[in-house]
Design a protein around this motif. Structure first.
Motif, mmCIF file in Angstrom:
data_model
loop_
_atom_site.group_PDB
_atom_site.id
_atom_site.type_symbol
_atom_site.label_atom_id
_atom_site.label_comp_id
_atom_site.label_asym_id
_atom_site.label_seq_id
_atom_site.Cartn_x
_atom_site.Cartn_y
_atom_site.Cartn_z
ATOM 1 N N GLY A 34 -0.292 -0.410 0.821
ATOM 2 C CA GLY A 34 0.000 -1.349 -0.779
ATOM 3 C C GLY A 34 -1.806 -1.318 -0.395
ATOM 4 O O GLY A 34 -2.435 -0.564 -1.738
ATOM 5 N N ASP A 35 -2.050 -2.285 -0.019
ATOM 6 C CA ASP A 35 -3.757 -2.314 0.203
ATOM 7 C C ASP A 35 -4.350 -1.409 0.335
ATOM 8 O O ASP A 35 -5.560 -1.120 -0.272
ATOM 9 C CB ASP A 35 -3.179 -3.380 1.429
ATOM 10 N N GLY A 160 -2.888 1.095 8.410
ATOM 11 C CA GLY A 160 -3.929 1.341 7.475
ATOM 12 C C GLY A 160 -4.268 2.462 7.963
ATOM 13 O O GLY A 160 -4.938 2.531 6.614
ATOM 14 N N MET A 161 -4.019 2.842 8.721
ATOM 15 C CA MET A 161 -5.875 4.123 9.337
ATOM 16 C C MET A 161 -4.696 5.637 8.847
ATOM 17 O O MET A 161 -5.334 6.158 8.074
ATOM 18 C CB MET A 161 -5.194 3.897 10.750
ATOM 19 N N ILE A 162 -3.501 5.217 8.417
ATOM 20 C CA ILE A 162 -2.178 6.171 8.076
ATOM 21 C C ILE A 162 -2.691 6.294 6.182
ATOM 22 O O ILE A 162 -2.254 7.446 5.450
ATOM 23 C CB ILE A 162 -1.041 6.040 8.740
ATOM 24 N N ALA A 163 -2.963 5.242 6.212
ATOM 25 C CA ALA A 163 -2.724 5.092 4.588
ATOM 26 C C ALA A 163 -4.131 5.014 3.501
ATOM 27 O O ALA A 163 -4.254 5.506 2.407
ATOM 28 C CB ALA A 163 -1.878 3.698 4.254
ATOM 29 N N ASN A 164 -4.790 4.962 4.656
ATOM 30 C CA ASN A 164 -6.288 5.413 3.952
ATOM 31 C C ASN A 164 -6.687 6.581 3.600
ATOM 32 O O ASN A 164 -6.767 7.557 3.333
ATOM 33 C CB ASN A 164 -7.624 5.247 5.165
ATOM 34 N N ALA A 165 -5.356 7.988 5.092
ATOM 35 C CA ALA A 165 -5.509 9.107 4.806
ATOM 36 C C ALA A 165 -4.497 9.965 4.091
ATOM 37 O O ALA A 165 -5.343 10.332 2.767
ATOM 38 C CB ALA A 165 -5.309 9.754 6.887
ATOM 39 N N VAL A 166 -3.713 8.951 3.753
ATOM 40 C CA VAL A 166 -2.617 9.646 2.781
ATOM 41 C C VAL A 166 -3.582 9.165 1.325
ATOM 42 O O VAL A 166 -3.662 9.894 0.179
ATOM 43 C CB VAL A 166 -1.044 8.758 2.910
ATOM 44 N N THR A 186 4.746 0.503 -4.073
ATOM 45 C CA THR A 186 4.713 -0.050 -3.222
ATOM 46 C C THR A 186 5.168 -1.557 -2.720
ATOM 47 O O THR A 186 4.859 -2.214 -2.184
ATOM 48 C CB THR A 186 3.706 -0.131 -2.073
ATOM 49 N N PHE A 187 4.334 -2.136 -3.674
ATOM 50 C CA PHE A 187 4.527 -3.742 -3.735
ATOM 51 C C PHE A 187 5.390 -4.473 -4.273
ATOM 52 O O PHE A 187 6.124 -5.443 -4.164
ATOM 53 C CB PHE A 187 2.955 -4.056 -5.144
#
Length: 274
Positions: A34-35, A160-166, A186-187
């Motif tokens: 979420g962040d 964090g790496m995966i979520a940035n790409a998503v 997500t929160f």
């Protein structure tokens, strides 16, 4: 024959069998995701609304303000019940990020809405990670703590790496406004998981003795702990490590400031090529 202490092996499966730890870890993973969605969405939305790297730079600077104040959080975490912190931060963030799509639907969205919300929500979320770290020794044994910490650290980097790409894919497909609505989900999910997190108090023997004087000494003890923490950092190698981290963060922020403009220019070139 030399005497050797018996070695106790802690497997990841043993940690995950602890339902409280599993909930805390799953909540952390979702919080990290979420962040990342929130950060990427905010930076892109600021650039989308203004077309200016000045405003993305201002947004990045505002996001660093809660980090500068984060040293004030630790002594508070030690005094407050952890589950309300974990739950409250997630639900507050869920409501906060929903303000953006709501204001956009009403046709009143400006860059100032995003710039004001970003540091406030980041400041609130600055409580959740110290609270999670403080909860770990209370829900796993001392022999499991190192591996539990490693799982938490790995989750931050990987998720964090995966979520940035998503986040980039979702912005391209749905737009930055929709990303905020997804982020709110997500929160909420993380908050539901944190409902099942219970911790044992490691200071039960002194609870009765200290409870009578808590109201009178809270302010003094908070300042004492704060001064003690600052003195410890100042007198150790941590001060040098923190300096290196500050320089690394400065470079990272400088890169992030120009990324929306860079991505937009690359996308424009690709669209003209086709």
């Amino acid at each position: 024959m030399p005497f050797q202490l018996p070695l106790t092996k802690t497997r990841f499966s043993d940690l995950l069998a602890n339902t409280t730890f599993a909930r805390l870890l799953a909540g952390r993973i979702i919080t990290d995701a979420g962040d990342s969605l929130y950060y990427i969405g905010s930076m892109w939305l600021v650039y989308d609304l203004t077309g200016s790297t000045f405003y993305t730079g201002l947004a990045a600077a505002l996001l660093q303000v809660p980090n500068v104040l984060s040293f004030l959080v630790g002594p508070l975490i030690d005094r407050w019940d952890l589950r309300p912190i974990l739950l409250g931060t997630q639900l507050t963030n869920a409501l906060g990020v929903l303000i953006v799509p709501l204001v956009a639907t009403l046709g009143h969205l400006t860059v100032w809405w995003v710039l004001i919300l970003m540091p406030i929500l980041d400041l609130i979320n600055g409580f959740v990670y110290p609270a999670q770290n403080a909860a770990l020794p209370k829900i796993v044994g001392s022999e499991q703590l190192t591996r539990a910490n490693s799982m938490f650290t790995t989750s931050i980097r990987t998720v964090g790496m995966i979520a940035n790409a998503v986040a980039g894919v979702l912005i391209s497909a749905l737009g930055a406004i929709a990303l905020f609505a997804i982020d709110a989900t997500t929160f909420v999910l993380a908050g539901v998981l944190f409902l099942g997190v219970t911790t044992t108090n490691s200071t039960n023997t002194t609870d009765d003795q200290s409870s009578a004087s808590d109201d009178a000494t809270t302010d003094d003890s908070y300042l004492t702990d704060l001064r003690g923490g600052i003195a410890y950092v100042r007198g150790s190698a941590l001060s040098v490590i923190l300096l290196g981290m500050m320089l690394g963060n400065f470079v990272s922020v400088a890169v992030n400031v120009v990324l929306p403009a860079f991505a937009n220019s690359i996308g424009a070139h690709l669209s003209t090529d086709f």
